[in-house]
Design an enzyme around this catalytic site. Structure first.
Site, short mmCIF file in Angstrom:
data_model
loop_
_atom_site.label_atom_id
_atom_site.label_comp_id
_atom_site.label_asym_id
_atom_site.label_seq_id
_atom_site.Cartn_x
_atom_site.Cartn_y
_atom_site.Cartn_z
N ASP A 31 0.87 -1.18 0.00
CA ASP A 31 0.00 0.00 0.00
C ASP A 31 0.90 1.23 0.00
OD1 ASP A 31 -1.75 2.16 0.82
OD2 ASP A 31 -3.13 0.65 1.58
N ILE A 32 0.63 2.19 -0.89
CA ILE A 32 1.47 3.40 -0.95
C ILE A 32 1.11 4.41 0.14
CG2 ILE A 32 2.02 3.12 -3.39
CD1 ILE A 32 -0.01 5.42 -3.95
N GLN A 94 -14.12 2.93 1.87
CA GLN A 94 -13.60 2.43 0.60
C GLN A 94 -13.25 3.61 -0.28
OE1 GLN A 94 -16.19 -0.19 -1.63
NE2 GLN A 94 -14.54 -0.82 -2.99
N HIS A 100 -10.79 -5.39 -2.51
CA HIS A 100 -9.44 -5.57 -1.97
C HIS A 100 -9.49 -5.82 -0.48
CE1 HIS A 100 -10.19 -1.20 -1.72
NE2 HIS A 100 -9.29 -1.15 -0.74
N HIS A 102 -7.07 -5.34 2.95
CA HIS A 102 -5.88 -4.75 3.56
C HIS A 102 -5.30 -5.79 4.52
CE1 HIS A 102 -6.63 -0.44 2.54
NE2 HIS A 102 -7.88 -0.89 2.44
#
Length: 134
Positions: A31-32, A94, A100, A102
């Protein structure tokens, strides 16, 4: 693939990412905007807005990949635990509308806290809500 979907671009390889694992139906990448060191995202290769629309096979593949990554972050990053989170809808946080999960490694002194304070619920309300869901 859906045009203008960030995660579809990552799956296709047209948007760069730090991919760390994959299987036939899902990929995992860093994750960025990490909540903690090692925060990963696991996404099905096939586009669906959220888990309600995802094919069961995609959910199984993503969950199994997330399971392996939980073990990996605990072992390799010396995490004390992990959270698995799926947000469904903008009001549930979201921000990318592609299913997705996490995988968030947890460390004893990290800054994350529960977003609510668990307290005992009203037994009658719980019973009534359970009846609505049956």
């Amino acid at each position: 693939m859906t045009e203008n979907c960030l995660f579809c671009g990552i799956v296709a390889g047209t948007i760069p990412s730090q991919q760390v694992a994959s299987n036939e139906r899902a990929i995992a990448f860093m994750d960025i905007n990490p909540a903690t060191r090692g925060h990963l995202l696991v996404v099905p290769r096939e586009h669906a807005t959220d888990l309600r629309e995802s094919a069961p096979e995609d959910l199984i593949a993503a969950t199994l990949l997330a399971q392996s990554l939980v073990g990996r972050v605990i072992e390799r990053l010396d995490a004390d635990g992990a959270n698995l989170l799926s947000c469904i809808g903008a009001d549930a946080w979201q921000s990318v509308f592609h299913t997705h999960l996490h995988v968030i490694p947890r460390y004893k002194d990290d800054p994350l806290r529960l977003p609510w304070h668990p307290t005992s619920g009203d037994a009658d309300a719980i019973t009534a809500t359970a009846a609505e869901l049956r």
